[in-house]
Design a protein around this motif. Structure first.
Motif, PDB file in Angstrom:
ATOM      1  N   ARG A 137       4.668  37.839  52.058  1.00  0.00           N
ATOM      2  CA  ARG A 137       5.915  38.478  52.485  1.00  0.00           C
ATOM      3  C   ARG A 137       7.130  37.906  51.747  1.00  0.00           C
ATOM      4  O   ARG A 137       8.203  38.505  51.762  1.00  0.00           O
ATOM      5  CB  ARG A 137       6.134  38.288  53.990  1.00  0.00           C
ATOM      6  CG  ARG A 137       5.093  38.945  54.874  1.00  0.00           C
ATOM      7  CD  ARG A 137       5.449  38.800  56.348  1.00  0.00           C
ATOM      8  NE  ARG A 137       6.621  39.598  56.710  1.00  0.00           N
ATOM      9  CZ  ARG A 137       7.850  39.132  56.862  1.00  0.00           C
ATOM     10  NH1 ARG A 137       8.102  37.848  56.668  1.00  0.00           N
ATOM     11  NH2 ARG A 137       8.837  39.930  57.203  1.00  0.00           N
ATOM     12  N   LYS A 138       6.971  36.753  51.158  1.00  0.00           N
ATOM     13  CA  LYS A 138       8.125  36.080  50.554  1.00  0.00           C
ATOM     14  C   LYS A 138       8.520  36.774  49.256  1.00  0.00           C
ATOM     15  O   LYS A 138       7.682  37.072  48.403  1.00  0.00           O
ATOM     16  CB  LYS A 138       7.810  34.604  50.318  1.00  0.00           C
ATOM     17  CG  LYS A 138       7.485  33.879  51.627  1.00  0.00           C
ATOM     18  CD  LYS A 138       7.340  32.389  51.434  1.00  0.00           C
ATOM     19  CE  LYS A 138       6.951  31.704  52.737  1.00  0.00           C
ATOM     20  NZ  LYS A 138       7.948  31.916  53.789  1.00  0.00           N
ATOM     21  N   ARG A 139       9.826  37.021  49.117  1.00  0.00           N
ATOM     22  CA  ARG A 139      10.351  37.738  47.954  1.00  0.00           C
ATOM     23  C   ARG A 139      11.000  36.757  46.983  1.00  0.00           C
ATOM     24  O   ARG A 139      11.580  35.751  47.401  1.00  0.00           O
ATOM     25  CB  ARG A 139      11.383  38.773  48.407  1.00  0.00           C
ATOM     26  CG  ARG A 139      10.821  39.897  49.259  1.00  0.00           C
ATOM     27  CD  ARG A 139      11.829  40.452  50.219  1.00  0.00           C
ATOM     28  NE  ARG A 139      12.254  39.436  51.190  1.00  0.00           N
ATOM     29  CZ  ARG A 139      12.976  39.686  52.252  1.00  0.00           C
ATOM     30  NH1 ARG A 139      13.372  40.914  52.495  1.00  0.00           N
ATOM     31  NH2 ARG A 139      13.311  38.727  53.087  1.00  0.00           N
ATOM     32  N   PRO A 140      10.918  37.054  45.692  1.00  0.00           N
ATOM     33  CA  PRO A 140      11.576  36.176  44.713  1.00  0.00           C
ATOM     34  C   PRO A 140      13.091  36.336  44.766  1.00  0.00           C
ATOM     35  O   PRO A 140      13.611  37.401  45.076  1.00  0.00           O
ATOM     36  CB  PRO A 140      11.006  36.673  43.374  1.00  0.00           C
ATOM     37  CG  PRO A 140      10.646  38.109  43.623  1.00  0.00           C
ATOM     38  CD  PRO A 140      10.201  38.170  45.060  1.00  0.00           C
ATOM     39  N   LEU A 141      13.789  35.256  44.461  1.00  0.00           N
ATOM     40  CA  LEU A 141      15.251  35.293  44.426  1.00  0.00           C
ATOM     41  C   LEU A 141      15.709  35.912  43.108  1.00  0.00           C
ATOM     42  O   LEU A 141      15.043  35.752  42.077  1.00  0.00           O
ATOM     43  CB  LEU A 141      15.819  33.880  44.557  1.00  0.00           C
ATOM     44  CG  LEU A 141      16.110  33.377  45.970  1.00  0.00           C
ATOM     45  CD1 LEU A 141      14.837  33.374  46.815  1.00  0.00           C
ATOM     46  CD2 LEU A 141      16.699  31.978  45.936  1.00  0.00           C
ATOM     47  N   PRO A 142      16.844  36.604  43.115  1.00  0.00           N
ATOM     48  CA  PRO A 142      17.366  37.129  41.836  1.00  0.00           C
ATOM     49  C   PRO A 142      17.756  35.982  40.915  1.00  0.00           C
ATOM     50  O   PRO A 142      18.140  34.898  41.372  1.00  0.00           O
ATOM     51  CB  PRO A 142      18.582  37.954  42.272  1.00  0.00           C
ATOM     52  CG  PRO A 142      18.981  37.410  43.597  1.00  0.00           C
ATOM     53  CD  PRO A 142      17.712  36.950  44.261  1.00  0.00           C
ATOM     54  N   PHE A 143      17.656  36.232  39.599  1.00  0.00           N
ATOM     55  CA  PHE A 143      17.976  35.172  38.637  1.00  0.00           C
ATOM     56  C   PHE A 143      19.433  34.728  38.751  1.00  0.00           C
ATOM     57  O   PHE A 143      19.723  33.530  38.794  1.00  0.00           O
ATOM     58  CB  PHE A 143      17.687  35.680  37.223  1.00  0.00           C
ATOM     59  CG  PHE A 143      18.196  34.754  36.139  1.00  0.00           C
ATOM     60  CD1 PHE A 143      17.561  33.547  35.906  1.00  0.00           C
ATOM     61  CD2 PHE A 143      19.309  35.091  35.379  1.00  0.00           C
ATOM     62  CE1 PHE A 143      18.023  32.689  34.923  1.00  0.00           C
ATOM     63  CE2 PHE A 143      19.776  34.239  34.402  1.00  0.00           C
ATOM     64  CZ  PHE A 143      19.131  33.038  34.166  1.00  0.00           C
ATOM     65  N   THR A 235      16.057  42.492  54.619  1.00  0.00           N
ATOM     66  CA  THR A 235      15.536  42.988  53.344  1.00  0.00           C
ATOM     67  C   THR A 235      16.093  42.201  52.164  1.00  0.00           C
ATOM     68  O   THR A 235      15.597  42.327  51.050  1.00  0.00           O
ATOM     69  CB  THR A 235      15.887  44.478  53.174  1.00  0.00           C
ATOM     70  OG1 THR A 235      17.317  44.637  53.246  1.00  0.00           O
ATOM     71  CG2 THR A 235      15.249  45.306  54.274  1.00  0.00           C
ATOM     72  N   THR A 236      17.131  41.403  52.422  1.00  0.00           N
ATOM     73  CA  THR A 236      17.719  40.560  51.380  1.00  0.00           C
ATOM     74  C   THR A 236      17.002  39.221  51.356  1.00  0.00           C
ATOM     75  O   THR A 236      16.732  38.647  52.412  1.00  0.00           O
ATOM     76  CB  THR A 236      19.215  40.325  51.664  1.00  0.00           C
ATOM     77  OG1 THR A 236      19.860  41.586  51.856  1.00  0.00           O
ATOM     78  CG2 THR A 236      19.875  39.585  50.516  1.00  0.00           C
ATOM     79  N   PRO A 237      16.635  38.695  50.175  1.00  0.00           N
ATOM     80  CA  PRO A 237      15.987  37.379  50.119  1.00  0.00           C
ATOM     81  C   PRO A 237      16.829  36.324  50.835  1.00  0.00           C
ATOM     82  O   PRO A 237      18.056  36.297  50.710  1.00  0.00           O
ATOM     83  CB  PRO A 237      15.891  37.102  48.617  1.00  0.00           C
ATOM     84  CG  PRO A 237      15.873  38.448  47.981  1.00  0.00           C
ATOM     85  CD  PRO A 237      16.757  39.307  48.838  1.00  0.00           C
ATOM     86  N   LEU A 238      16.155  35.445  51.591  1.00  0.00           N
ATOM     87  CA  LEU A 238      16.852  34.481  52.431  1.00  0.00           C
ATOM     88  C   LEU A 238      16.385  33.067  52.102  1.00  0.00           C
ATOM     89  O   LEU A 238      15.187  32.816  51.925  1.00  0.00           O
ATOM     90  CB  LEU A 238      16.604  34.794  53.909  1.00  0.00           C
ATOM     91  CG  LEU A 238      17.392  33.953  54.922  1.00  0.00           C
ATOM     92  CD1 LEU A 238      17.888  34.839  56.055  1.00  0.00           C
ATOM     93  CD2 LEU A 238      16.530  32.833  55.482  1.00  0.00           C
ATOM     94  N   ASP A 252      12.476  27.751  58.453  1.00  0.00           N
ATOM     95  CA  ASP A 252      11.926  27.345  57.158  1.00  0.00           C
ATOM     96  C   ASP A 252      10.633  28.090  56.846  1.00  0.00           C
ATOM     97  O   ASP A 252      10.334  28.380  55.686  1.00  0.00           O
ATOM     98  CB  ASP A 252      11.649  25.842  57.154  1.00  0.00           C
ATOM     99  CG  ASP A 252      12.923  25.019  57.026  1.00  0.00           C
ATOM    100  OD1 ASP A 252      13.988  25.620  56.828  1.00  0.00           O
ATOM    101  OD2 ASP A 252      12.850  23.780  57.132  1.00  0.00           O
ATOM    102  N   GLU A 253       9.848  28.396  57.882  1.00  0.00           N
ATOM    103  CA  GLU A 253       8.545  29.019  57.662  1.00  0.00           C
ATOM    104  C   GLU A 253       8.677  30.492  57.277  1.00  0.00           C
ATOM    105  O   GLU A 253       7.880  31.011  56.498  1.00  0.00           O
ATOM    106  CB  GLU A 253       7.689  28.899  58.933  1.00  0.00           C
ATOM    107  CG  GLU A 253       7.540  27.491  59.464  1.00  0.00           C
ATOM    108  CD  GLU A 253       6.794  26.586  58.507  1.00  0.00           C
ATOM    109  OE1 GLU A 253       6.076  27.107  57.633  1.00  0.00           O
ATOM    110  OE2 GLU A 253       6.930  25.350  58.621  1.00  0.00           O
ATOM    111  N   VAL A 254       9.664  31.175  57.829  1.00  0.00           N
ATOM    112  CA  VAL A 254       9.794  32.606  57.584  1.00  0.00           C
ATOM    113  C   VAL A 254      10.715  32.915  56.406  1.00  0.00           C
ATOM    114  O   VAL A 254      10.697  34.037  55.874  1.00  0.00           O
ATOM    115  CB  VAL A 254      10.299  33.316  58.863  1.00  0.00           C
ATOM    116  CG1 VAL A 254      11.782  33.075  59.068  1.00  0.00           C
ATOM    117  CG2 VAL A 254       9.995  34.806  58.830  1.00  0.00           C
ATOM    118  N   ALA A 255      11.518  31.935  55.995  1.00  0.00           N
ATOM    119  CA  ALA A 255      12.455  32.168  54.887  1.00  0.00           C
ATOM    120  C   ALA A 255      11.691  32.402  53.588  1.00  0.00           C
ATOM    121  O   ALA A 255      10.563  31.934  53.401  1.00  0.00           O
ATOM    122  CB  ALA A 255      13.399  30.975  54.738  1.00  0.00           C
ATOM    123  N   ASP A 256      12.311  33.135  52.655  1.00  0.00           N
ATOM    124  CA  ASP A 256      11.693  33.371  51.354  1.00  0.00           C
ATOM    125  C   ASP A 256      11.677  32.111  50.509  1.00  0.00           C
ATOM    126  O   ASP A 256      10.819  31.950  49.642  1.00  0.00           O
ATOM    127  CB  ASP A 256      12.452  34.482  50.612  1.00  0.00           C
ATOM    128  CG  ASP A 256      12.374  35.805  51.353  1.00  0.00           C
ATOM    129  OD1 ASP A 256      11.257  36.314  51.508  1.00  0.00           O
ATOM    130  OD2 ASP A 256      13.422  36.302  51.804  1.00  0.00           O
TER     131      ASP A 256
END
Length: 414
Positions: A137-143, A235-238, A252-256
């Motif tokens: 579920r974890k999304r990558p952060l924008p560069f 929907t925004t990376p956190l 901490d566990e649910v954050a991206d």
């Protein structure tokens, strides 16, 4: 006088047996029924699925032994150990034969900090079963995010650390701040509202929730179910930057991405402009070097090509080909003339053979061809026997010099 059925009052002369006293004690204790008690576990031993231990009073020197039968132990929802503060539903039992008091435990749970830990552990297991901690579920952060949303306390050290370090790394970085209480009763609701508000902003490309550490109880709002579910629904990376290594909140566990401190979060959300410029310089140097090598290689190839005789003296090729062409032209002329002569001789030979075989040659030697002449003057069959031309028959004679029309006479005898 004692009531009927009651034992005789104990006196020096009529003492009770030990068994009678023990039975009375057991009866009195049994009338107490089930009670809730609180204490600290000083001994916890598991044998054969049953638990045997001791519970000590929190304020005075008093200890009681307890037993948790297997059927009850299997229903316990958390782990217990020596030193835990608990409340228990027990029923006291006096063992007549041994003269000891024990309590049978029917329910057992933590209290105080232990109760909080137990509740958090239940919530952790529930959220994990729902898949909210799943790495997929974890999304990558924008560069390089154009706008960073920051949920933190007003004028807090966490706010200053994130903004200062992010700006040092990338001077053009922009922030949208949402202030919230980061401890106390209002903290969970305000932090969850901040996450939801920043997530609704289409310009915010990454959200940072920051707090500058604290003890376990101060960090409880970041394990609140409202905060965790708000982070999971975003929907925004956190990025979680609570800054506490020993007690990791559920956020901490649910954050991206989990950052160890607000400073670490600043380093993780934006690149270092000096490192990027150095990388560009290195790439530029590699490209320049590679291009230089390519140009030098191609220059050497051109020099080698130009050094070849074909390019050094191109007229030599023309001269060589011209001489070769002259030789082939002469050779062609010779072969053509020879072929004409050979064909002329063959033709003459063929003409001679044809002339020798021609009837005209026979006529020139004085012979004649006699043919019957039809009524219209056209030649008829060739005469081979005088009997075929009785007297008066019109005959056509073919001679070497021309044709004659004659009439046959009577055939001579003999």
């Amino acid at each position: 006088m004692a009531a009927a059925g009651s034992p005789t009052p104990a006196t020096r002369e009529t003492p009770w047996p030990v068994g009678l006293m023990s039975e009375k004690i057991a009866a009195w204790i049994d009338r107490l029924g089930q009670v809730w008690i609180e204490g600290e576990i000083t001994q916890w031993q598991l044998r054969g699925g049953h638990v045997y231990g001791k519970l000590k009073d929190l304020g005075q020197d008093a200890t009681v032994s307890f037993t948790v039968w297997r059927s009850v132990a299997q229903r316990l929802t958390s782990d217990f150990a020596q030193g835990d503060r608990v409340v228990a539903l027990v029923k006291p039992n006096f063992w007549v034969k041994g003269g000891t008091l024990t309590v049978q435990v029917f329910e057992l749970s933590h209290v105080g900090l232990g109760e909080l830990l137990e509740r958090l552990e239940r919530l952790r297991r529930q959220l994990q079963q729902e898949g909210l901690f799943d790495p997929s579920r974890k999304r990558p952060l924008p560069f390089l995010p154009g706008l960073i949303g920051l949920v933190t306390g007003r004028d807090s050290d966490a706010e200053k650390d994130v903004i200062r370090n992010a700006t040092l790394r990338w001077p053009g970085v922009r922030f949208k701040l949402h202030y919230a209480a980061v401890q106390g009763d209002r903290a969970a609701g305000e932090v969850a509202a901040g996450i939801e508000a920043l997530d609704r902003d289409p310009e915010v490309e990454v959200i940072v929730v920051a707090r500058g550490g604290g003890d376990f109880q101060n960090l409880l709002p970041f394990s609140d179910e409202r905060v965790v579910r708000a982070a999971a629904s975003a929907t925004t990376p956190l990025v979680s930057a609570i800054g506490h290594e020993a007690d990791r909140p559920l956020l901490d566990e649910v954050a991206d991405l989990r950052a160890s401190t607000p400073t670490d979060a600043a380093k993780r959300i934006v690149p270092d402009v000096s490192e990027e410029l150095a990388g560009i310089d290195q790439a530029r140097a590699r490209m320049s070097g590679r291009l230089g090598q390519l140009l030098a290689h191609e220059t050497d190839r051109i020099a080698q090509l130009r050094g070849r005789p074909a390019l050094a003296m191109p007229e030599r090729i023309v001269d060589e080909r011209a001489e070769e062409l002259v030789r082939w032209v002469a050779r062609g002329t010779e072969l053509a003339e020879r072929a004409v002569l050979e064909r002329t001789a063959a033709l003459a030979e063929s003409r001679a053979r044809l002339a020798a075989l021609s009837p005209r040659a026979t006529l020139e030697r004085g012979y004649a061809i006699a043919q019957l002449r039809a009524a219209d003057g056209s030649p008829g069959a060739v005469l081979r026997d005088p009997a075929d031309a009785p007297a008066g028959t019109a005959i056509r004679l073919s001679l070497a010099g021309g044709r004659l029309a004659v009439t046959s006479a009577a055939a001579a005898e003999g």
